[in-house]
Motif scaffolding. Structure first.
Motif, short mmCIF file in Angstrom:
data_model
loop_
_atom_site.label_atom_id
_atom_site.label_comp_id
_atom_site.label_asym_id
_atom_site.label_seq_id
_atom_site.Cartn_x
_atom_site.Cartn_y
_atom_site.Cartn_z
N ASP A 176 0.82 -1.21 0.00
CA ASP A 176 0.00 0.00 0.00
C ASP A 176 0.86 1.26 0.00
N LEU A 233 2.58 1.70 -3.39
CA LEU A 233 1.70 2.17 -4.46
C LEU A 233 1.43 3.67 -4.39
N LYS A 244 -2.28 0.92 -9.62
CA LYS A 244 -1.72 -0.43 -9.46
C LYS A 244 -1.28 -0.96 -10.82
N PHE A 267 2.19 0.21 -11.60
CA PHE A 267 3.17 -0.54 -10.83
C PHE A 267 3.44 -1.90 -11.47
N ARG A 284 9.64 -0.64 -5.11
CA ARG A 284 9.26 -0.21 -3.76
C ARG A 284 10.32 0.68 -3.13
#
Length: 69
Positions: free
Chosen positions: A12, A15, A21, A24, A59
């Motif tokens: 979460d 993102l 999403k 990503f 990330r």
């Protein structure tokens, strides 16, 4: 999704860096393909599967992207 301190950011929180999403996943798949073709990893990770490694790099903010910016 639970946050794992040893695994970097939670999904979460990761993102939040991306507009969707889908973006990503698109970036992770593109980076995973680069890794499969021989690109060097930008981070050390216990899991060496290209898809997981690509997601971890995203990330951590190690992959620059410019789609829609």
């Amino acid at each position: 999704m639970p946050e794992h301190p040893t695994k970097g950011l939670s999904m979460d929180r990761a993102l939040e860096q991306f507009d969707s999403k889908f973006r990503f996943v698109l970036l992770a798949s593109s980076r995973a393909e680069q890794l499969v073709r021989g690109a060097h990893a930008k981070t050390e990770a216990p899991n060496r599967k290209p898809t997981r490694l690509a997601m971890e790099e995203l990330r951590q903010g190690l992959i620059e992207w410019g789609y829609g910016r």
